[in-house]
Structure formats: C-alpha cells, structure tokens
Design a protein around this motif. Structure first.
Motif, mmCIF file in Angstrom:
data_model
loop_
_atom_site.group_PDB
_atom_site.id
_atom_site.type_symbol
_atom_site.label_atom_id
_atom_site.label_comp_id
_atom_site.label_asym_id
_atom_site.label_seq_id
_atom_site.Cartn_x
_atom_site.Cartn_y
_atom_site.Cartn_z
ATOM 1 N N LEU A 38 0.828 -1.202 0.000
ATOM 2 C CA LEU A 38 0.000 0.000 0.000
ATOM 3 C C LEU A 38 0.866 1.256 0.000
ATOM 4 O O LEU A 38 0.542 2.248 -0.673
ATOM 5 C CB LEU A 38 -0.900 0.001 1.238
ATOM 6 N N ARG A 39 1.973 1.218 0.714
ATOM 7 C CA ARG A 39 2.871 2.372 0.761
ATOM 8 C C ARG A 39 3.454 2.667 -0.616
ATOM 9 O O ARG A 39 3.559 3.834 -1.014
ATOM 10 C CB ARG A 39 3.990 2.130 1.779
ATOM 11 N N GLU A 48 3.151 9.619 1.790
ATOM 12 C CA GLU A 48 4.172 8.834 2.477
ATOM 13 C C GLU A 48 3.582 8.255 3.762
ATOM 14 O O GLU A 48 3.770 8.790 4.861
ATOM 15 C CB GLU A 48 5.388 9.703 2.809
ATOM 16 N N PRO A 49 2.841 7.138 3.652
ATOM 17 C CA PRO A 49 2.244 6.542 4.851
ATOM 18 C C PRO A 49 3.317 6.111 5.851
ATOM 19 O O PRO A 49 4.343 5.551 5.474
ATOM 20 C CB PRO A 49 1.498 5.322 4.299
ATOM 21 N N ALA A 120 3.270 11.071 6.400
ATOM 22 C CA ALA A 120 4.444 11.812 6.844
ATOM 23 C C ALA A 120 4.816 12.927 5.889
ATOM 24 O O ALA A 120 5.490 13.890 6.288
ATOM 25 C CB ALA A 120 5.625 10.852 7.022
ATOM 26 N N ALA A 121 4.389 12.833 4.632
ATOM 27 C CA ALA A 121 4.711 13.867 3.651
ATOM 28 C C ALA A 121 3.934 15.154 3.902
ATOM 29 O O ALA A 121 4.280 16.202 3.369
ATOM 30 C CB ALA A 121 4.421 13.356 2.241
ATOM 31 N N VAL A 141 -5.044 17.938 8.167
ATOM 32 C CA VAL A 141 -3.695 17.833 7.620
ATOM 33 C C VAL A 141 -3.470 16.510 6.889
ATOM 34 O O VAL A 141 -2.737 16.450 5.892
ATOM 35 C CB VAL A 141 -2.653 18.039 8.746
ATOM 36 N N PHE A 142 -4.120 15.437 7.350
ATOM 37 C CA PHE A 142 -3.977 14.138 6.697
ATOM 38 C C PHE A 142 -5.182 13.779 5.826
ATOM 39 O O PHE A 142 -5.279 12.660 5.329
ATOM 40 C CB PHE A 142 -3.763 13.045 7.751
ATOM 41 N N GLY A 143 -6.090 14.730 5.653
ATOM 42 C CA GLY A 143 -7.310 14.490 4.892
ATOM 43 C C GLY A 143 -7.089 13.997 3.469
ATOM 44 O O GLY A 143 -7.715 13.008 3.049
#
Length: 242
Positions: A38-39, A48-49, A120-121, A141-143
């Motif tokens: 998945l990453r 960047e999970p 993380a990105a 922010v992670f939406g």
C-alpha cells in the motif's frame, strides 16, 4: 487453545510480530507485507504513509487503561472533551474509556494486524501527532491521504487493509487512522469470546489487575457486542492473504 496462540491473541507475547524499519513499530508479518504494498501505491500518488502505532501488548494497554480509570490520563466524551470522573458511576467510567481506548486483552493492536498511520509527507519531522478526528477529516492535515485511501478501499485495491472503525456503531469512536489486515484479523477475532476475556481479567496477578474489573466482567456481554466484535459487514468481501 494452544498457549502461544492464546498469548498472541491477548497481547501476552510479541513472538508473532516483526520490526517495521522505517517507524520502528512492531507488526504482524502479513500486515507489514500488505502495508509495504500500500505504501508503494501511495508514494506513486504523492503520499508517504507511516505507522505511528503498531503492536501494543497487554501490559501497555493495561497501563493506559488504569491511568484513565484513576484520572491520571484524561477520559474524553464523544466530542473529545475531558469528563469529570468524580461525577460518574464505575459503569459509566468503563464505557467512557472504551469509547476511545481498548480493553486490555481485547485490543486489535495485540495481534500486530492493526496499526495507526499518518501521511508523513504532509507534516514536518517535528509535528506532534495527536490521532484526532480533526487531523484526519477531509480538510485536516492528513485528509487528502485518507480521501485517497477511501477510494482504494472502496475499489478493493487496499491490499487487504480496511478500517474496522470507519463508522460510529455506538461503540468505539470512528478512527480513520486505524487500519487492519483483514484476512488474519478476521481469524483472530473469531477466537475471542466473552468468557475468555472474563477469565483473562480475573486471572491477573495482584500487581497486574485491570482497574474496574468487577464492572467489566459484569457488563462483558454488552462490552463485547459494542466495543470488541467488529461485524462481518465491516470486513471487505472476498479477502485473501497475500
């Protein structure tokens, strides 16, 4: 049940998990393989999970639970605001804790199949992750990452990973950040039972007691149904191992 399998189920061993080198978190090998795939997909889309919480053992979960039961850690209401434990009955405290924290012995993190992730990105290295609904909302922010992941899950292209707490079913609060490797997690969930959890809690040594254990055991049928058992309908269909 074989002793090693029992210990794995209840988070009493870490023999079944391995290191995810980027995050330093421990994960079930099959879950890690799915996450790696998945990453790679996510990186192609500009994300960047990163795993921020993987395997968590019984003792760690017990410490968290007991700290909340004693007021050393905040217990939150449905809106994420701290509640006043002095105004609550023991039963009410148990259910308030369960809204946001798993019962020791019943956490899916014990299995290593379940983990919490961020993009993380989207943030700097010094960003303090909170794992709150605001962070993972569409406008959070992670939406963008989670919207992308929504599409992958809906299309059956999430490498066997899904969100066990994608919606509010009257138990655990929705956790968009929580992923689970369906094939293995489904098998392990089937091994859990109300009586096995009651026996586990009652058998704890004097210095390893779970706070509010009498209330927990007395209300186990409701606790199991609302906060532990993820319904069949929540799992992806036609799941196969990698």
């Amino acid at each position: 049940m074989h002793r090693l399998l029992r210990d794995m189920l209840f988070g009493l061993t870490d023999a079944h998990v391995i290191l995810e080198p980027v995050s330093g978190q421990l994960m079930h090998p099959e879950a890690l393989s799915a996450f790696d795939q998945l990453r790679r997909d996510a990186r192609d889309a500009g994300f960047e999970p990163k795993v921020v919480s993987g395997f968590r053992g019984f003792e760690r979960q017990r410490i968290i639970w007991n700290a909340k039961a004693s007021g050393q850690r905040p217990v939150l209401d449905n809106a994420g605001r701290p509640v006043d434990l002095t105004r609550m009955s023991p039963d009410d405290i148990v259910f308030a804790i369960l809204r946001w924290s798993a019962l020791p012995g019943a956490s899916r993190h014990h299995w290593g199949t379940d983990f919490d992730i961020i993009d993380a990105a989207a943030v700097g290295e010094d960003y303090q992750v909170q794992l709150t609904p605001d962070e993972v909302a569409d406008e959070g922010v992670f939406g963008p990452f989670h919207c992308w992941l929504d599409e992958r899950i809906a299309a059956g292209e999430s490498r066997g990973l899904f969100r066990p707490y994608a919606e509010d079913r009257g138990g655990v609060a929705p956790e968009r950040w929580h992923l689970s490797y369906a094939p293995r997690a489904r098998e392990l969930q089937d091994l859990l039972s109300e009586q096995a959890l009651v026996d586990l809690i009652l058998d704890c040594a004097p210095d390893q007691q779970v706070a509010l254990s009498e209330c927990i055991c007395a209300r186990m049928p409701e606790i199991y149904a609302r906060f532990i058992a993820v319904p069949e309908s929540a799992y992806p269909t036609n799941i196969t191992r990698l």
